[in-house]
Design an enzyme around this catalytic site. Structure first.
Site, PDB file in Angstrom:
ATOM      1  N   TRP A 102       0.386  -1.127  -0.338  1.00 30.90           N
ATOM      2  CA  TRP A 102      -0.133   0.009  -0.321  1.00 30.90           C
ATOM      3  C   TRP A 102       1.243   1.416  -0.149  1.00 30.90           C
ATOM      4  O   TRP A 102       0.202   1.957  -0.805  1.00 30.90           O
ATOM      5  CB  TRP A 102      -1.145   0.191   1.211  1.00 30.90           C
ATOM      6  CG  TRP A 102      -2.060  -1.325   1.441  1.00 30.90           C
ATOM      7  CD1 TRP A 102      -1.652  -2.642   1.799  1.00 30.90           C
ATOM      8  CD2 TRP A 102      -2.671  -1.312   0.114  1.00 30.90           C
ATOM      9  NE1 TRP A 102      -3.295  -2.731   1.094  1.00 30.90           N
ATOM     10  CE2 TRP A 102      -3.303  -2.088   0.429  1.00 30.90           C
ATOM     11  CE3 TRP A 102      -2.726  -0.754  -1.186  1.00 30.90           C
ATOM     12  CZ2 TRP A 102      -4.824  -3.323  -0.478  1.00 30.90           C
ATOM     13  CZ3 TRP A 102      -3.975  -1.097  -1.925  1.00 30.90           C
ATOM     14  CH2 TRP A 102      -5.133  -2.459  -1.263  1.00 30.90           C
ATOM     15  N   ASP A 170      -0.871   6.804   6.243  1.00 31.60           N
ATOM     16  CA  ASP A 170      -2.658   6.316   5.882  1.00 31.60           C
ATOM     17  C   ASP A 170      -2.252   4.609   6.996  1.00 31.60           C
ATOM     18  O   ASP A 170      -1.763   3.719   7.491  1.00 31.60           O
ATOM     19  CB  ASP A 170      -1.774   5.377   4.793  1.00 31.60           C
ATOM     20  CG  ASP A 170      -3.067   4.283   4.523  1.00 31.60           C
ATOM     21  OD1 ASP A 170      -3.815   3.996   4.365  1.00 31.60           O
ATOM     22  OD2 ASP A 170      -2.715   3.195   3.119  1.00 31.60           O
ATOM     23  N   LYS A 194     -11.759  -1.781   7.258  1.00 34.54           N
ATOM     24  CA  LYS A 194     -11.461  -2.973   8.401  1.00 34.54           C
ATOM     25  C   LYS A 194     -11.437  -2.347   9.797  1.00 34.54           C
ATOM     26  O   LYS A 194     -11.741  -3.622  10.697  1.00 34.54           O
ATOM     27  CB  LYS A 194      -9.607  -2.398   8.336  1.00 34.54           C
ATOM     28  CG  LYS A 194      -9.343  -3.496   6.504  1.00 34.54           C
ATOM     29  CD  LYS A 194      -8.048  -2.723   5.936  1.00 34.54           C
ATOM     30  CE  LYS A 194      -8.142  -3.312   5.258  1.00 34.54           C
ATOM     31  NZ  LYS A 194      -7.629  -2.638   3.916  1.00 34.54           N
TER      32      LYS A 194
HETATM   33  C1  PLP Z   1      -7.137  -2.001   2.417  1.00 36.62           C
HETATM   34  C2  PLP Z   1      -5.742  -0.898   2.663  1.00 36.62           C
HETATM   35  C3  PLP Z   1      -5.593   0.378   1.273  1.00 36.62           C
HETATM   36  C4  PLP Z   1      -7.110  -0.130   0.523  1.00 36.62           C
HETATM   37  O1  PLP Z   1      -7.890   0.394   0.760  1.00 36.62           O
HETATM   38  P1  PLP Z   1      -8.778   1.154  -0.707  1.00 36.62           P
HETATM   39  O2  PLP Z   1     -10.426   1.796   0.451  1.00 36.62           O
HETATM   40  O3  PLP Z   1      -9.557  -0.462  -0.642  1.00 36.62           O
HETATM   41  O4  PLP Z   1      -8.516   1.995  -1.340  1.00 36.62           O
HETATM   42  C5  PLP Z   1      -4.826   1.371   1.297  1.00 36.62           C
HETATM   43  N1  PLP Z   1      -4.499   1.005   2.169  1.00 36.62           N
HETATM   44  C6  PLP Z   1      -3.575   0.183   3.742  1.00 36.62           C
HETATM   45  C7  PLP Z   1      -2.952   0.175   4.187  1.00 36.62           C
HETATM   46  C8  PLP Z   1      -4.709  -1.360   3.563  1.00 36.62           C
HETATM   47  O5  PLP Z   1      -5.354  -1.816   4.536  1.00 36.62           O
END
Ligand code: PLP
Length: 359
Positions: A102, A170, A194
């Site tokens: 990511w 993030d 999540k």
């Molecule tokens: C799942 C995830 C993403 C992607 O998220 P989306 O909402 O599907 O765009 C980005 N960064 C991390 C750390 C993730 O676990």
């Protein structure tokens, strides 16, 4: 109804049963509105209350100071990968810490809007630890971290100082899982699916002082200024997911807030890593530095790929769902976000102990 599985999916992921029950009970008629959340206007008083309450709860629980905006947007964390540099990079240079898939994707998008430098990079080791040292550019527009690396199972739970350079994070896969000092950050974002709710909602926490530096030549819908000015109501926001996040935040507050959530997550990590370390001849954690182990995603291997398949297959038959590791790591990955209880992890550990004895 079929029995509910213990769901270790990496995302979308398990939700607490009390949240689902409340959602079910309020699906036809939500909060005295005489209609469901899905049917009401996003400009109505009833929805406004839900939106204000959700943001307020989040502010209280996570300790978000008043000089930060909270935005509820669409597009996923992936849209933020380009939206953040579009607003804040402006042809300058940014430091990215490349700690996983990511982080890599976020950096790729930023390259479209300026220069990307890696202040730390563990790609050569297939991201099996966090960088030993970080080398920051004091003139960078910002430093970007992925706090929890969902695929590789590493996590930052504290940060080195980035001085005057704004810190971006993030937090898709560890938001609200333990206490952070929000004041250290200028920009926090993530997908809700999540730890914060369901797919469709993206949260952004943005410091006032940063917003003042935002580019002004950005398309309206991609400008943070737009969403701040309209308080997340420039267009129709994801009303259903916002409501579910509100229910989830209420649940967090009811069970005791972030401190209790953090204790639960610490306990889960102790149970599962404890079992891995106790049976290190059989279960091998893939993260080489124990201090870098994630509390959210636990990756481990068994002595052979055949045993891994068997472990996953037999576990699945016993209601342990979603254990297959990402193809870039292999083996087993247990995603245990806030909704997973220590009791559920204990059941997994019991299964692991038994599986080792019989295989
Ligand atoms: C799942 C995830 C993403 C992607 O998220 P989306 O909402 O599907 O765009 C980005 N960064 C991390 C750390 C993730 O676990």
């Amino acid at each position: 109804m079929a029995a509910r599985k213990i769901n270790f999916n990496p995302g979308p992921a398990a939700l607490p049963l009390p949240v689902l029950e409340k959602l079910a009970a309020s699906t036809i008629e939500t909060g005295g509105a005489g209609m469901s959340i899905y049917e009401m206007s996003h400009r109505s008083k009833d929805f406004e209350k839900i939106l204000v309450d959700a943001k307020q709860r989040m502010r209280e629980l996570f300790g978000i100071p008043d000089d930060y905006h909270i935005l509820f947007l669409g597009g996923g964390a992936s849209l933020q990968f380009c939206m953040a540099p579009m607003n804040f990079l402006q042809g300058g240079s940014a430091d990215y810490v490349r700690t996983g898939e990511w982080a890599k994707k976020a950096a790729e998008e930023a390259k479209r809007f300026g220069t990307v430098r890696f202040a730390g990079d563990t790609k050569a080791d297939n991201f099996n630890h966090l960088p030993d040292k970080l080398d920051f550019d004091p003139s960078a527009k910002y430093v970007h971290f992925t706090t929890n690396n969902t695929i590789f199972g590493t996590q930052y739970r504290d940060f080195p100082s980035t001085g005057a350079v704004p810190l971006f994070a993030d937090m898709s896969s560890d938001m609200m899982s333990h206490r952070w000092d929000v004041k250290k950050f200028s920009f926090i974002y993530g997908g809700a699916q999540k730890n914060m709710g369901v797919a469709g909602l993206t949260f952004v926490i943005l410091k006032n002082a940063l917003l003042e530096r935002a580019a002004t030549d950005v398309p309206t819908m991609l400008s943070y200024q737009t969403h701040v000015e309209k308080d997340s109501l420039f267009n129709t926001p994801p009303v259903g997911p916002i409501y579910i996040t509100k229910l989830l935040l209420d649940w967090m507050a009811e069970i005791g807030g972030l401190e209790v959530i953090e204790q639960r997550n610490r306990k889960k990590a102790e149970l599962l890593y404890g079992a891995i370390d106790q049976h290190a001849d059989y279960y091998q954690g893939t993260v080489v530095n124990k201090e870098h182990r994630s509390w959210m995603n636990v990756c481990f291997r068994l002595p052979s790929p055949e045993l891994e398949d068997k472990f996953i297959k037999e576990g699945t038959a016993q209601g342990l769902h979603g254990m297959k590791g990402h193809r870039s790591v292999g083996g087993v990955r247990i995603s245990m976000y806030n909704a997973i209880s220590p009791e559920e992890i204990q059941k997994l550990v019991d299964y692991m102990v038994k599986f080792r004895q019989t295989n």
